[in-house]
Design a protein around this motif. Sequence first.
Motif, PDB file in Angstrom:
ATOM      1  N   VAL A 392       0.837  -1.208   0.000  1.00 29.07           N
ATOM      2  CA  VAL A 392       0.000   0.000   0.000  1.00 29.07           C
ATOM      3  C   VAL A 392       0.872   1.258   0.000  1.00 29.07           C
ATOM      4  O   VAL A 392       0.608   2.217  -0.752  1.00 29.07           O
ATOM      5  CB  VAL A 392      -0.954  -0.006   1.222  1.00 29.07           C
ATOM      6  CG1 VAL A 392      -1.649   1.346   1.370  1.00 29.07           C
ATOM      7  CG2 VAL A 392      -1.981  -1.129   1.099  1.00 29.07           C
ATOM      8  N   VAL A 393       1.905   1.273   0.835  1.00 25.81           N
ATOM      9  CA  VAL A 393       2.796   2.437   0.905  1.00 25.81           C
ATOM     10  C   VAL A 393       3.542   2.623  -0.409  1.00 25.81           C
ATOM     11  O   VAL A 393       3.682   3.753  -0.915  1.00 25.81           O
ATOM     12  CB  VAL A 393       3.787   2.300   2.085  1.00 25.81           C
ATOM     13  CG1 VAL A 393       4.826   3.420   2.047  1.00 25.81           C
ATOM     14  CG2 VAL A 393       3.040   2.326   3.416  1.00 25.81           C
ATOM     15  N   TYR A 396       1.211   4.053  -3.009  1.00 25.23           N
ATOM     16  CA  TYR A 396       0.884   5.450  -2.696  1.00 25.23           C
ATOM     17  C   TYR A 396       1.990   6.402  -3.179  1.00 25.23           C
ATOM     18  O   TYR A 396       1.716   7.494  -3.698  1.00 25.23           O
ATOM     19  CB  TYR A 396       0.667   5.610  -1.195  1.00 25.23           C
ATOM     20  CG  TYR A 396       0.241   6.995  -0.773  1.00 25.23           C
ATOM     21  CD1 TYR A 396      -1.090   7.400  -0.888  1.00 25.23           C
ATOM     22  CD2 TYR A 396       1.166   7.899  -0.258  1.00 25.23           C
ATOM     23  CE1 TYR A 396      -1.489   8.677  -0.502  1.00 25.23           C
ATOM     24  CE2 TYR A 396       0.777   9.178   0.125  1.00 25.23           C
ATOM     25  CZ  TYR A 396      -0.549   9.555   0.006  1.00 25.23           C
ATOM     26  OH  TYR A 396      -0.946  10.833   0.382  1.00 25.23           O
ATOM     27  N   TYR A 467      -0.025  12.697   4.242  1.00 25.31           N
ATOM     28  CA  TYR A 467       0.381  11.362   3.782  1.00 25.31           C
ATOM     29  C   TYR A 467      -0.109  10.288   4.766  1.00 25.31           C
ATOM     30  O   TYR A 467      -0.670   9.262   4.368  1.00 25.31           O
ATOM     31  CB  TYR A 467       1.911  11.245   3.693  1.00 25.31           C
ATOM     32  CG  TYR A 467       2.589  12.128   2.679  1.00 25.31           C
ATOM     33  CD1 TYR A 467       1.892  12.667   1.591  1.00 25.31           C
ATOM     34  CD2 TYR A 467       3.955  12.422   2.787  1.00 25.31           C
ATOM     35  CE1 TYR A 467       2.535  13.473   0.659  1.00 25.31           C
ATOM     36  CE2 TYR A 467       4.605  13.212   1.856  1.00 25.31           C
ATOM     37  CZ  TYR A 467       3.895  13.751   0.804  1.00 25.31           C
ATOM     38  OH  TYR A 467       4.535  14.548  -0.107  1.00 25.31           O
ATOM     39  N   ASP A 470      -3.926   9.834   4.701  1.00 32.97           N
ATOM     40  CA  ASP A 470      -4.356   9.130   3.491  1.00 32.97           C
ATOM     41  C   ASP A 470      -4.082   7.631   3.610  1.00 32.97           C
ATOM     42  O   ASP A 470      -4.930   6.788   3.273  1.00 32.97           O
ATOM     43  CB  ASP A 470      -3.624   9.672   2.256  1.00 32.97           C
ATOM     44  CG  ASP A 470      -4.113  11.068   1.860  1.00 32.97           C
ATOM     45  OD1 ASP A 470      -5.135  11.509   2.407  1.00 32.97           O
ATOM     46  OD2 ASP A 470      -3.451  11.711   1.021  1.00 32.97           O
ATOM     47  N   LEU A 471      -2.893   7.307   4.090  1.00 35.12           N
ATOM     48  CA  LEU A 471      -2.512   5.900   4.202  1.00 35.12           C
ATOM     49  C   LEU A 471      -3.323   5.184   5.288  1.00 35.12           C
ATOM     50  O   LEU A 471      -3.635   3.999   5.155  1.00 35.12           O
ATOM     51  CB  LEU A 471      -1.010   5.787   4.496  1.00 35.12           C
ATOM     52  CG  LEU A 471      -0.116   6.051   3.271  1.00 35.12           C
ATOM     53  CD1 LEU A 471       1.320   6.307   3.696  1.00 35.12           C
ATOM     54  CD2 LEU A 471      -0.179   4.876   2.291  1.00 35.12           C
ATOM     55  N   LYS A 474      -6.430   4.121   3.641  1.00 30.68           N
ATOM     56  CA  LYS A 474      -6.217   2.998   2.727  1.00 30.68           C
ATOM     57  C   LYS A 474      -5.979   1.682   3.477  1.00 30.68           C
ATOM     58  O   LYS A 474      -6.349   0.611   3.007  1.00 30.68           O
ATOM     59  CB  LYS A 474      -5.023   3.286   1.811  1.00 30.68           C
ATOM     60  CG  LYS A 474      -5.282   4.398   0.794  1.00 30.68           C
ATOM     61  CD  LYS A 474      -4.066   4.636  -0.074  1.00 30.68           C
ATOM     62  CE  LYS A 474      -4.333   5.730  -1.109  1.00 30.68           C
ATOM     63  NZ  LYS A 474      -5.381   5.324  -2.078  1.00 30.68           N
TER      64      LYS A 474
END
Length: 477
Positions: A392-393, A396, A467, A470-471, A474
């Motif tokens: 995921v990171v 992104y 950041y 947002d993560l 997610k």
Amino acid sequence: MLKNAENVWQNCLQFIEDNIPQQAFKTWFEPIKPVKLEENVLSIQVPSKFFCEWLEEHYVSLLKVSLTKELGAKARLVYVTVSKNSTTTESVSITESVPSAQRGKVATQNVDLPIKSKNPEIKNPFVIPGIRNLQIDSQLNHNYNFDNFLEGDSNRLARSAGRAIANKPGGTSFNPLLIFGGSGLGKTHLAHAIGVDIKEKYPEKTVLYISAEKFTQQYIDSVVKKNSRTDFIHFYQVLDVLIVDDIQLLSGKKGTQEVFFHIFNHLHQNGKQVILTSDKAPVDMQEIEQRLLSRFKWGLSAELQIPDYETRLGIIKNKLYRDGVEMSQEVIEYVAQNVRTNIRELEGAIISLIAHSSFAKRDVDIALAEKIVANYVKKSKREVSIEEIQQVVSDYFDMDVATLQSKTRKRNIVQARQIAMFFAKKMTKNSLASIGKNIGKRDHATVLHACKTVENLESTDKEFKRYIEDLQMKLHC
């Protein structure tokens, strides 16, 4: 350097001082004077017969270990007392503790080391006061055994070490064995399983399981309230195998840590087995004295991780078999795929399915499984894997996982890697060492630094904070 009475005794004192309270050392060892050394026999002068008897009763094992280290297995210790009105001396050897009525005979005995200290007045903190019972109940749960502790990649090292210890307690290099990992991964189960197996193979051995919380309460009751520190320590020193669950709960408890330090030293030096469990690796334990942490690392530290899919399947099938319940392969696979946090929740989901099936008088089909598992999993915070976090990171920040794990020092990549480590610590139960190993083969110190860096940037940099937010969305944090 040529050995003489003075330097041999000084070396013994250095060892003894490290293993008993300072006040006890000043009272019982500083007044002693070395007299002479003849081959493997050390003579020391003590103030009185009573002094000699006290040493025999309370410190015989410590004296034995310290002197054997200096003079070898055939070492002997002779006490010399000098009367006030003459220069005559009477010598005694270090002996087994004997009843006071027989102590007059000690003066004529010379007994070789090694010695086992025996005290018929051991006070058992597990027994209700007033009820005489010197038998030590192991406190083991026989439902926790190796047969129902399934082996998988997530626990293979710890389980194998446990088996080796059960075959030869105190006789392997796994002493102590520290089993660590997140909640519900089987630490307590494995600790009991080792103890149960030892008792089956060596019924004469004294095995004791205790939680760190109960150990602390016993310390308060026995030492703080009743001032019986020696009795408390001596009880634990007679054990062959000591199993302490959740050892991290000793954090910040200096008095309890000091007592445990002396118990640990005595057991380890005498070839007894120590098994510990913790929800943290030694490097992550806060407010545990460094001298204790260093001893925890003497043997083997084995981590229990979240079980993989194949292991989860095996756990479910084993649970159903033991309970005499049949369930379709489709349902078993569905539960294994969706309940991934830990073993405790996995078994809990199966128990819920069986209960609902029984009460509703219907078979467990996939519809019921979806309903029950959805409700069950919803109650617990979802735990993602380190691999998922890295993916995921990486997505992104528009890079691949290999780049995120690489050795490059480019600022944007380093920052992404640090964020991945931050979320891995926050959202998984893996140790810092395990996180570092999985994210570019870094060490635990790098992970700790990364987490602190992310926390600092999140509080000072608005763009960086975005950041993280947002993560979090997610990753369903």
